[in-house]
Design a protein around this motif. Structure first.
Motif, PDB file in Angstrom:
ATOM      1  N   SER A  54      58.557  40.709  31.853  1.00 42.37           N
ATOM      2  CA  SER A  54      58.315  40.265  33.228  1.00 42.37           C
ATOM      3  C   SER A  54      57.037  40.881  33.781  1.00 42.37           C
ATOM      4  N   ASP A  55      56.862  42.178  33.569  1.00 39.79           N
ATOM      5  CA  ASP A  55      55.644  42.847  34.048  1.00 39.79           C
ATOM      6  C   ASP A  55      54.399  42.222  33.426  1.00 39.79           C
ATOM      7  N   ALA A  56      54.465  41.928  32.128  1.00 39.36           N
ATOM      8  CA  ALA A  56      53.322  41.337  31.442  1.00 39.36           C
ATOM      9  C   ALA A  56      53.012  39.952  32.004  1.00 39.36           C
ATOM     10  N   ARG A  57      54.049  39.145  32.238  1.00 40.78           N
ATOM     11  CA  ARG A  57      53.848  37.794  32.779  1.00 40.78           C
ATOM     12  C   ARG A  57      53.256  37.848  34.185  1.00 40.78           C
ATOM     13  N   ARG A  58      53.769  38.734  35.004  1.00 44.79           N
ATOM     14  CA  ARG A  58      53.265  38.853  36.373  1.00 44.79           C
ATOM     15  C   ARG A  58      51.833  39.395  36.387  1.00 44.79           C
ATOM     16  N   ALA A  82      46.423  47.826  36.736  1.00 43.44           N
ATOM     17  CA  ALA A  82      47.231  49.046  36.596  1.00 43.44           C
ATOM     18  C   ALA A  82      47.578  49.668  37.943  1.00 43.44           C
ATOM     19  N   ARG A  83      46.934  49.234  39.016  1.00 43.55           N
ATOM     20  CA  ARG A  83      47.308  49.724  40.344  1.00 43.55           C
ATOM     21  C   ARG A  83      48.660  49.158  40.775  1.00 43.55           C
ATOM     22  N   THR A  84      49.048  48.034  40.185  1.00 46.96           N
ATOM     23  CA  THR A  84      50.287  47.355  40.569  1.00 46.96           C
ATOM     24  C   THR A  84      51.330  47.362  39.465  1.00 46.96           C
ATOM     25  N   PHE A  85      50.859  47.297  38.203  1.00 43.62           N
ATOM     26  CA  PHE A  85      51.772  47.158  37.078  1.00 43.62           C
ATOM     27  C   PHE A  85      51.637  48.337  36.119  1.00 43.62           C
ATOM     28  N   PRO A  86      52.658  48.555  35.273  1.00 47.11           N
ATOM     29  CA  PRO A  86      52.542  49.619  34.257  1.00 47.11           C
ATOM     30  C   PRO A  86      51.315  49.393  33.377  1.00 47.11           C
ATOM     31  N   ARG A  92      47.978  44.466  28.273  1.00 46.64           N
ATOM     32  CA  ARG A  92      48.352  43.201  27.630  1.00 46.64           C
ATOM     33  C   ARG A  92      47.720  42.017  28.356  1.00 46.64           C
ATOM     34  N   ALA A  93      47.767  42.053  29.671  1.00 47.32           N
ATOM     35  CA  ALA A  93      47.212  40.949  30.456  1.00 47.32           C
ATOM     36  C   ALA A  93      45.697  40.861  30.278  1.00 47.32           C
ATOM     37  N   ALA A  94      45.018  42.011  30.299  1.00 45.32           N
ATOM     38  CA  ALA A  94      43.562  42.018  30.119  1.00 45.32           C
ATOM     39  C   ALA A  94      43.198  41.498  28.727  1.00 45.32           C
ATOM     40  N   ASP A  95      43.958  41.909  27.719  1.00 45.82           N
ATOM     41  CA  ASP A  95      43.713  41.416  26.361  1.00 45.82           C
ATOM     42  C   ASP A  95      43.921  39.906  26.277  1.00 45.82           C
ATOM     43  N   ARG A  96      44.948  39.430  26.968  1.00 43.67           N
ATOM     44  CA  ARG A  96      45.239  37.993  26.957  1.00 43.67           C
ATOM     45  C   ARG A  96      44.101  37.201  27.597  1.00 43.67           C
ATOM     46  N   MET A  97      43.551  37.707  28.677  1.00 44.84           N
ATOM     47  CA  MET A  97      42.429  37.026  29.320  1.00 44.84           C
ATOM     48  C   MET A  97      41.220  36.975  28.386  1.00 44.84           C
TER      49      MET A  97
END
Length: 204
Positions: A54-58, A82-86, A92-97
């Motif tokens: 969930s954290d990764a998706r958000r 990282a200010r909002t999520f673990p 993971r999100a940055a890598d996905r982008m």
């Protein structure tokens, strides 16, 4: 443990209750795809896995929104997320982008370097520091700053003509201009050479 309830929270979150107590909220799509439903027995491992997903998706959705406003380096994007999520979800999100081609540190660095040279009049060293501050890697930052660099003398002359020409006739004005140029990252020998073209010479 038993999942006793799953209640909608806004447009995209679902609040989960375990053994009658609120546990945490997760992305609704993640919850619906995980197969859990009220009344099911659940384990800590399953709940933590759901929360991580969930954290990764958000984080990915927020990354998309941030990139919709302006380009980011991968490091800068991760820092903001990282200010909002673990940290794991942010990475993971940055890598996905980056995988999607929405983040390109090389192109970002080249574009920003050109803008800093043209709009701010910065020297190569100051441009390199600014790129590092925005999460660009050292080698990428150094290469972009070097490749986009205009002639330092020409840049200094442009800054002097635009901002300091009126004050160059007195010592105080010259020192003010020289100090400003040093803050912009220019070396003293470059500054002195430019001042000489105005018929001036400042001792350090």
């Amino acid at each position: 443990m038993t999942l006793t309830a799953a209640e909608p929270r806004g447009k995209s979150l679902t609040a989960l209750f375990v053994d009658g107590e609120f546990a945490f909220s997760v992305d609704t799509e993640c919850y619906l795809s995980c197969g859990m439903k009220p009344g099911d027995a659940v384990t800590d491992g399953a709940l933590h896995a759901l929360l991580r997903e969930s954290d990764a998706r958000r984080a990915e959705r927020k990354a998309m929104r941030l990139l919709g406003f302006r380009a980011h380096s991968r490091g800068e994007l991760e820092q903001k997320l990282a200010r909002t999520f673990p940290r794991e979800a942010a990475a993971r999100a940055a890598d996905r982008m980056a995988q999607l081609g929405l983040v390109d540190d090389g192109e970002y660095a080249r574009t920003l370097a050109r803008r800093l040279y043209e709009r701010k009049g910065f020297a190569e060293e100051r441009v390199r520091r600014e790129l590092l501050r925005r999460g660009v890697g050292r080698e990428t930052a150094a290469r972009a700053a070097r490749q986009a660099r205009p002639d330092p003398g020409e840049s200094i002359r442009r800054v002097l003509a635009k901002k300091y020409a009126r004050g160059l006739g007195d010592e105080r004005g010259r020192r003010r201009a020289a100090a400003a140029l040093q803050r912009m990252g220019y070396r003293w020998d470059e500054i002195r050479a430019a001042l000489r073209e105005y018929g001036l010479d400042e001792e350090r």
